[in-house]
Design a protein around this motif. Structure first.
Motif: not given
Length: 263
Positions: A2-26
């Motif tokens: 079980n691996l844990a990753f700490r990560f960063s992102y810019f949210g500009d082009r994403f439709f939020g972080s949570q998965m959504q059908p046919d939309l770019p998300t983190v």
């Protein structure tokens, strides 16, 4: 493992972080990178999870995810090479037994950046009203969740040309930090005083404070009480960060010239 990753992102082009059908998300990009590397096939079977959701346009300095994989060395070595430039891992850890990135968090810290804050000292004084356990019905979309939350620390500081509202709590409700930022912004502009925040925290919410724009919000840190081994940023992400920095420096100079011309 079980691996844990700490990560960063810019949210500009994403439709939020949570998965959504046919939309770019983190989450969609991260899971896609894992599948591309063969770290897992089904994200559900791999128990992929993140520390929490961020809305469209919100950024993260420290988001955390975890998943099961039998190729931990490949994940650590290659994920930054296949993730898009606006998402990058900054550390990894072997997750302890029972770890969950959402429920194992001891505390979370957010920062909200104000471009034109006004009276920063008054904002900092007003921010102290949030410390402690309060009913945040007026500052969040609680729905059927318990609206009470405990805030551990709250302050407003200067960072370059910005004023920054930094708040640490055990957990947060949807839009809570952005609504708190709106209230502090009103104090900074002289439209309200700290007593207004105290009043909203003291009684049932007659009306919810509007949320500040998402672009100023950053998920700043999450404390689990475990160490993360640092990871080097990929060259593509490094160039992306440099380009964004140059762009914002240029825009700040243009803004300063325009403001000077209008005086």
């Amino acid at each position: 493992m079980n691996l844990a990753f700490r990560f960063s992102y810019f949210g500009d082009r994403f439709f939020g972080s949570q998965m959504q059908p046919d939309l770019p998300t983190v989450e969609g990009e991260f899971i896609g990178a894992c599948r591309h590397l063969g770290l897992f096939e089904d994200w559900r079977e791999a128990c992929f999870a993140t520390a929490g959701r961020t809305d469209r346009g919100v950024h993260a300095r420290c988001q955390v995810c975890s998943f099961l994989t039998d190729k931990p060395e490949l994940a650590i070595e290659a994920l930054n090479r296949v993730l898009p430039a606006d998402i990058w891992c900054t550390g990894w850890a072997e997750a302890p037994e029972g770890f969950h990135p959402r429920y194992s968090a001891v505390s979370r810290t957010y920062r909200y950046y104000f471009v034109a804050p006004g009276d920063v000292a008054a904002m900092h004084e007003a921010a102290q009203e949030f410390v402690g356990r309060h009913d945040f019905s007026a500052f969040a979309r609680a729905g059927d969740r318990n609206p009470e939350r405990r805030i551990l620390a709250s302050r407003v500081l200067i960072d370059g040309r910005f004023a920054v509202f930094e708040v640490t709590g055990e957990s947060f409700l949807w839009n809570m930090v952005r609504c708190m930022a709106t209230a502090l912004g009103r104090v900074g502009r002289g439209e309200a005083e700290a007593t207004e925040i105290a009043r909203l925290l003291a009684g049932p919410a007659e009306q919810r404070v509007a949320a500040a724009p998402p672009e100023g919000l950053i998920l700043w840190d999450i404390d689990y009480g475990i160490p993360f081994t640092p990871l080097s940023i990929d060259a593509r992400s490094s160039r992306y960060l440099d380009d964004r920095h140059r762009y914002h420096v240029l825009m700040a100079e243009v803004s300063a010239h325009l403001t000077s011309d209008l005086r």
